[in-house]
Design an enzyme around this catalytic site. Structure first.
Site, PDB file in Angstrom:
ATOM      1  N   GLU A   1       0.821  -1.206   0.000  1.00 37.18           N
ATOM      2  CA  GLU A   1       0.000   0.000   0.000  1.00 37.18           C
ATOM      3  C   GLU A   1       0.855   1.256   0.000  1.00 37.18           C
ATOM      4  O   GLU A   1       0.537   2.241  -0.665  1.00 37.18           O
ATOM      5  CB  GLU A   1      -0.952  -0.005   1.202  1.00 37.18           C
TER       6      GLU A   1
ATOM      7  N   ASP B   1      -9.763   6.136  -1.933  1.00 38.90           N
ATOM      8  CA  ASP B   1      -8.646   6.675  -2.706  1.00 38.90           C
ATOM      9  C   ASP B   1      -9.224   7.300  -3.974  1.00 38.90           C
ATOM     10  O   ASP B   1     -10.443   7.458  -4.103  1.00 38.90           O
ATOM     11  CB  ASP B   1      -7.623   5.585  -3.018  1.00 38.90           C
TER      12      ASP B   1
ATOM     13  N   TYR C   1      -6.327   6.559   4.557  1.00 36.27           N
ATOM     14  CA  TYR C   1      -6.429   5.545   3.515  1.00 36.27           C
ATOM     15  C   TYR C   1      -5.612   4.304   3.869  1.00 36.27           C
ATOM     16  O   TYR C   1      -6.106   3.172   3.795  1.00 36.27           O
ATOM     17  CB  TYR C   1      -5.973   6.081   2.151  1.00 36.27           C
TER      18      TYR C   1
END
Length: 348
Positions: free
Chosen positions: A37, A138, A120
């Site tokens: 991520e 996102d 996020y």
């Protein structure tokens, strides 16, 4: 109004049948999921995959990464850009090793306090690794959700993000990680920024923007601030031993990375003053390039010293060294300096 259960079922079924194969989707290791991520922020999937494999090969566990020197971590990040991501991740991993016995905390509140973990990343890692009921928002999700609801709220506003998170909360009470990944995958493959593939969309029947013909107008996003352009001069200085002068940056931007001496082109060049000597440079740049950051652009001109210098006749500051071209792998270069290095290799 969306039929929640039917919409989610259509989306998840499509995702399970059509998702792209990615190495971080083949693991439940929260460290690896977290790493992916972080790497995927501002970077395309196809670029990240090789970096991901190399990184976990060198740092397969939280222990190995926590004990690594920052210079080595940055070396394995070199070329991905946005180096603060690597530094923050490294700091957070050291915190995990020291404070949580080397285990990524599964408490969203604790995880959210780690360095570099924003809303996020918190939602993505917690939902995918631990199935915590948090909705990821996102760019892809902003686009998909705006279009599904024909919603013209400005996605640049924090209030819109919070509203979307709240509206998506009912969908992540079960299979949170799968739903979040499905939403992001739909935005990446089908509900694209331009020329969306609406005819192939598994949730087209639920999409108000498709029905109203407003797909291409959404999402609404305020105009980006115009980037500031900064002119930079880079000086290539070679000594009589065949080595090139480089220095470690001390500025916040690209801190601790190596570069050929570079100064903002203000008309008062400082390279000779810094070296306590007087080196003459060619008047015309031998190479020019642009380097884009989020808010600024460097317009770089590269100048060659007219003659090689005797290393005994210049005084280097503590952050400067002479580097042989063949030793380049020992130094972390940002992308702009890697391009200049390749120019030197090609023309040496």
């Amino acid at each position: 109004m969306l039929n929640k259960s039917q919409f989610k079922n259509n989306l998840v079924t499509w995702f399970e049948e059509n998702q792209r194969q990615m190495p971080w989707r083949e693991t439940t290791n929260p460290y690896y999921i977290w790493l992916s991520e972080v790497m995927l922020q501002q970077t395309q999937v196809k670029t990240v995959i090789d970096y991901y494999h190399k990184f976990i090969s060198r740092f397969p566990t939280i222990y190995e990464l926590s004990k690594a020197h920052e210079d080595e971590v940055l070396k394995y990040w070199e070329g991905l850009g946005y180096y603060s991501r690597a530094r923050n991740f490294h700091t957070a991993i050291k915190d995990v090793y020291e404070s949580y016995n080397g285990e990524v905390p599964d408490d969203p509140q604790l995880f959210g306090k780690l360095k570099g973990v924003g809303p996020y990343t918190q939602a993505a890692v917690m939902s995918i690794a631990f199935n915590k009921p948090l909705a990821t928002v996102d760019g892809n999700v902003f686009r998909v959700w705006s279009r599904l609801n024909n919603d013209d709220r400005d996605i640049k506003l924090q209030s819109t993000r919070k509203a979307f998170e709240n509206e998506l909360a009912p969908y992540v009470q079960e299979k949170a990680g799968t739903f979040n990944q499905a939403m992001m995958e739909l935005g990446a493959l089908i509900c694209t920024p331009k020329n969306a593939l609406c005819l192939f969309c598994p949730v087209q029947a639920h999409c108000e923007a498709f029905e109203q013909g407003t797909v291409e107008q959404l999402p609404v996003k305020t105009t980006q601030v115009k980037k500031k352009h900064i002119k930079q001069n880079v000086y290539i200085i070679k000594n009589t031993d065949g080595a090139y002068l480089i220095e470690k940056r001390t500025q916040r931007l690209l801190n601790n990375m190596w570069e050929f001496p570079m100064f903002e082109a203000t008309g008062d060049e400082s390279v000779n003053a810094q070296l306590s000597t007087n080196i003459q440079f060619q008047h015309k740049p031998v190479y020019s390039l642009k380097h884009q950051f989020t808010h600024i652009t460097w317009d770089i001109n590269v100048y060659l010293a007219k003659t090689q210098v005797n290393p005994q006749e210049v005084t280097l500051s503590e952050n400067m060294v002479w580097m042989k071209l063949e030793d380049r792998e020992n130094y972390n270069f940002p992308v702009s300096m890697s391009k200049i290095y390749k120019f030197l290799i090609t023309n040496s």
